[in-house]
Design an enzyme around this catalytic site. Structure first.
Site, PDB file in Angstrom:
ATOM      1  N   HIS A 196       0.836  -1.196   0.000  1.00 39.14           N
ATOM      2  CA  HIS A 196       0.000   0.000   0.000  1.00 39.14           C
ATOM      3  C   HIS A 196       0.872   1.249   0.000  1.00 39.14           C
ATOM      4  O   HIS A 196       1.785   1.370   0.806  1.00 39.14           O
ATOM      5  CB  HIS A 196      -0.902  -0.005   1.242  1.00 39.14           C
ATOM      6  CG  HIS A 196      -1.844   1.151   1.301  1.00 39.14           C
ATOM      7  ND1 HIS A 196      -1.738   2.135   2.251  1.00 39.14           N
ATOM      8  CD2 HIS A 196      -2.897   1.500   0.511  1.00 39.14           C
ATOM      9  CE1 HIS A 196      -2.700   3.030   2.069  1.00 39.14           C
ATOM     10  NE2 HIS A 196      -3.409   2.667   1.014  1.00 39.14           N
ATOM     11  N   HIS A 202      -8.608   7.095  -4.572  1.00 39.27           N
ATOM     12  CA  HIS A 202      -9.159   5.736  -4.654  1.00 39.27           C
ATOM     13  C   HIS A 202     -10.401   5.655  -5.542  1.00 39.27           C
ATOM     14  O   HIS A 202     -10.812   4.556  -5.925  1.00 39.27           O
ATOM     15  CB  HIS A 202      -9.528   5.240  -3.249  1.00 39.27           C
ATOM     16  CG  HIS A 202      -8.339   5.110  -2.332  1.00 39.27           C
ATOM     17  ND1 HIS A 202      -7.973   6.102  -1.468  1.00 39.27           N
ATOM     18  CD2 HIS A 202      -7.445   4.108  -2.163  1.00 39.27           C
ATOM     19  CE1 HIS A 202      -6.901   5.720  -0.785  1.00 39.27           C
ATOM     20  NE2 HIS A 202      -6.555   4.517  -1.194  1.00 39.27           N
ATOM     21  N   ARG A 223     -15.725  15.219  21.936  1.00 43.42           N
ATOM     22  CA  ARG A 223     -16.013  15.185  23.373  1.00 43.42           C
ATOM     23  C   ARG A 223     -17.445  15.647  23.592  1.00 43.42           C
ATOM     24  O   ARG A 223     -17.745  16.842  23.598  1.00 43.42           O
ATOM     25  CB  ARG A 223     -15.035  16.084  24.141  1.00 43.42           C
ATOM     26  CG  ARG A 223     -15.314  16.146  25.654  1.00 43.42           C
ATOM     27  CD  ARG A 223     -15.165  14.780  26.287  1.00 43.42           C
ATOM     28  NE  ARG A 223     -15.312  14.800  27.731  1.00 43.42           N
ATOM     29  CZ  ARG A 223     -16.336  14.247  28.391  1.00 43.42           C
ATOM     30  NH1 ARG A 223     -17.340  13.696  27.717  1.00 43.42           N
ATOM     31  NH2 ARG A 223     -16.362  14.263  29.712  1.00 43.42           N
ATOM     32  N   CYS A 237      -8.988  18.739  25.478  1.00 39.46           N
ATOM     33  CA  CYS A 237      -9.802  18.276  26.599  1.00 39.46           C
ATOM     34  C   CYS A 237      -8.981  18.326  27.875  1.00 39.46           C
ATOM     35  O   CYS A 237      -7.776  18.051  27.871  1.00 39.46           O
ATOM     36  CB  CYS A 237     -10.269  16.842  26.319  1.00 39.46           C
ATOM     37  SG  CYS A 237     -11.261  16.127  27.649  1.00 39.46           S
ATOM     38  N   TYR A 269     -13.939  19.163  36.232  1.00 37.53           N
ATOM     39  CA  TYR A 269     -12.918  19.965  35.565  1.00 37.53           C
ATOM     40  C   TYR A 269     -12.222  20.920  36.533  1.00 37.53           C
ATOM     41  O   TYR A 269     -12.114  22.122  36.290  1.00 37.53           O
ATOM     42  CB  TYR A 269     -13.533  20.723  34.383  1.00 37.53           C
ATOM     43  CG  TYR A 269     -14.079  19.803  33.324  1.00 37.53           C
ATOM     44  CD1 TYR A 269     -13.266  18.844  32.710  1.00 37.53           C
ATOM     45  CD2 TYR A 269     -15.418  19.846  32.944  1.00 37.53           C
ATOM     46  CE1 TYR A 269     -13.759  17.978  31.757  1.00 37.53           C
ATOM     47  CE2 TYR A 269     -15.922  18.982  31.979  1.00 37.53           C
ATOM     48  CZ  TYR A 269     -15.082  18.046  31.391  1.00 37.53           C
ATOM     49  OH  TYR A 269     -15.582  17.184  30.441  1.00 37.53           O
TER      50      TYR A 269
END
Length: 578
Positions: free
Chosen positions: A134, A158, A233, A280, A418
């Site tokens: 490939h 492709h 998220r 995040c 958090y």
């Protein structure tokens, strides 16, 4: 322009293989056993060399390597007509029905050891033999056990007839009708039934709500992360929002509520574009888990991505709503509420300091575009907040309300999540109200390639290390140090703020460096080393540096994980020639 080099013998037709495939396979003639192919793309730094093994599908592999050049395939097959066998002598055989496989069976074949199977439409293919040929290297394994369509949609090379012909030679069966139906059928009672499709390359940390990150090596491929690969998220189901009836309500300022449609945002306010990295709070949490178990999704190093965002400045909208100096005397926060909600109707919410929201240098956007296109559903369509330099949790998606207030958001995610704590704080003693909500994030970096556990051939002579680096609050990363020996000696990596061959991003004013830097280092392999411990650490323009180990920054929620990133690789010695 493509060049075919060092091909001393061309291929010819070989015997018909009816045991595995129902159509004629081309085989490599013995005289071509040493043929090597080099693919070179002019105008690019990429150059790959391929040497074929004695495999039945080599000529089709060659065509795949030269995707986009069907003429090359025709040339190789017809150049030496004298060597071709008389195909009229090949007796036709009746095609036997192919077996039917379930998706579960396909999913079991995701490695070279177990075989590499993929699906395309209603068919199943075993492409194990093609992997080594490939042109994109082993990235083809990202599709292993799943569908090809999402990958081919991104790589248009492709979408050519001869590529489909090559693929057809690897067909081994049909996908079961039941599994084909499952792709369409979902229970209407499922609150996540209307969630959008996601790219299968994403590594899922949680399915409902959907949370996933891309393979790390993809991050360093592009300075701007494609939307499909940008980490996802979500805290709640993705809401279905009609852009024609969408309304954004701005409240808390004397004079009433300002209600804006999507069209109002686009036509009544100047459009601004900002390139900004979102991360995040739990990025690299898995490294804290390795020290001591924490509560939270087991994020790797890829819960971070970079994009261009376009929309109206929050400052402009607040001014239009009546914000002025008198409001600043009593208000300290700007709250955001999303349109995503749980079964009780509770919405996701967060807030940021007022001075960040109204500052001309804060660059806070009410974004309706990502990477030059409308926001994807997973990223907040039709409007989200983008708060550059601030933890991802405050960049509220599917924005429905903005509230100017003297108080922080009362949302669970602002008050009881958090936040960072001492390594000595546990769930019996934690007091969430004792710690401030995370806003700006600390300096960060990680190695995206090579992967931990990778094997490097000694014959390569050198190793190339790539990664990303970023710091919160608009602080610019000015240096990344890389070590190959666990931190004993160091080298300085080359930083870039663009894709190779593209002009760099314009320099940002001090305090407004919102986007990451990609970095790269190529270094000789130490002559006596059998293993490398690759380490990286970033330095920002305030000379903030990453801590060297995880234990001193461990916390029960696994947030703010930014210790030196460490990757161990093995050096494979050259085999002695017989």
């Amino acid at each position: 322009m493509l060049f075919l080099r060092r091909c001393h013998s061309l291929t010819r037709f070989g015997p018909l293989n009816t045991q595995r495939y129902s159509t004629l396979r081309y085989q490599v003639a013995p005289a071509a056993a040493s043929c090597a192919v080099r693919l070179r793309s002019s105008g690019s730094d990429d150059q790959r060399s391929y040497q074929h093994a004695r495999s039945p599908g080599w000529t089709h592999g060659l065509a795949g390597l030269l995707a986009g050049t069907g003429a090359v395939l025709a040339y190789c097959l017809h150049q030496h007509k004298a060597e071709q066998i008389d195909t009229t002598k090949v007796e036709s055989t009746e095609k036997a029905p192919l077996p039917v496989f379930s998706q579960a069976e396909v999913t079991k074949h995701r490695s070279l050891e177990d075989g590499v199977w993929v699906t395309y439409k209603d068919s199943v293919y075993d492409i194990t033999e093609f992997v080594s040929m490939h042109p994109g290297g082993d990235k083809i394994l990202l599709a292993a056990g799943g569908a090809l369509e999402p990958f081919w949609a991104l790589y248009a090379v492709h979408n050519q007839e001869h590529v489909l012909e090559i693929l057809s030679e690897y067909k081994v069966g049909e996908l079961s009708a039941e599994d084909q139906k499952k792709l369409q059928a979902v229970k209407s009672s499922d609150p996540y039934a209307s969630d959008p499709e996601r790219h299968p390359v994403l590594r899922i940390n949680n399915l409902k709500p959907f949370n996933a990150e891309p393979p790390p090596e993809i991050l360093s491929d592009s300075y701007i992360t494609p939307s499909a690969f940008f980490f996802k998220r979500n805290h709640l189901p993705v809401p279905q929002v009609d852009p024609a009836s969408y309304q954004l309500h701005v409240e808390g300022i004397p004079g009433g509520v300002l209600t804006l449609s999507l069209e109002d945002l686009k036509t009544q306010f100047p459009k601004h574009t900002v390139t900004a990295t979102l991360q995040c709070a739990g990025n690299r949490r898995s490294e804290m888990n390795s020290v001591k178990q924490v509560k939270g999704l087991n994020w790797g190093i890829a819960a971070i991505s970079n994009a261009t965002w376009s929309g109206a400045k929050l400052r402009d909208v607040l001014l239009a709503a009546g914000y002025g100096p008198d409001v600043a005397q009593w208000a300290h926060h700007v709250q955001f509420e999303g349109l995503d909600k749980d079964v009780t109707g509770t919405t996701y919410g967060a807030s940021i300091p007022l001075n960040k929201a109204v500052s001309e240098e804060g660059d806070v956007l009410l974004a309706y575009e990502m990477n030059g296109e409308e926001l994807p559903a997973d990223h907040g369509f039709p409007v989200r907040v983008v708060v550059p330099g601030t933890v991802g949790a405050r960049n509220v998606k599917w924005l429905g309300r903005i509230i100017v207030s003297k108080d922080e958001s009362s949302s669970h995610w602002q008050q009881n999540d958090y936040k960072g704590f001492s390594p000595g704080t546990d769930w019996d003693t934690v007091d969430f109200k004792s710690a401030p909500a995370i806003q700006e994030l600390p300096v960060q970096s990680a190695v995206t390639t090579p992967a931990d556990g990778a094997v490097i051939d000694r014959s390569a002579g050198e190793v190339t290390v790539k990664g990303y680096a970023w710091s919160g609050g608009g602080r610019e990363v000015v240096r990344v140090d890389v070590s190959l020996d666990g931190g004993k000696t160091w080298q300085v990596a080359q930083l870039r703020a663009n894709d190779k061959g593209q002009p760099p991003e314009p320099p940002r004013p001090p305090g407004r460096a919102w986007a990451w830097k990609l970095w790269e280092l190529t270094a000789p392999l130490p002559p006596d080393a059998q293993e490398l411990e690759i380490v990286c650490k970033a330095v920002d323009n305030s000379y903030n540096m990453q801590p060297d180990t995880v234990p001193p920054i461990w916390n029960l929620r696994g947030v703010l994980s930014n210790a030196w990133h460490r990757v161990k690789v093995t050096i494979k010695e050259d085999k002695e020639e017989e």
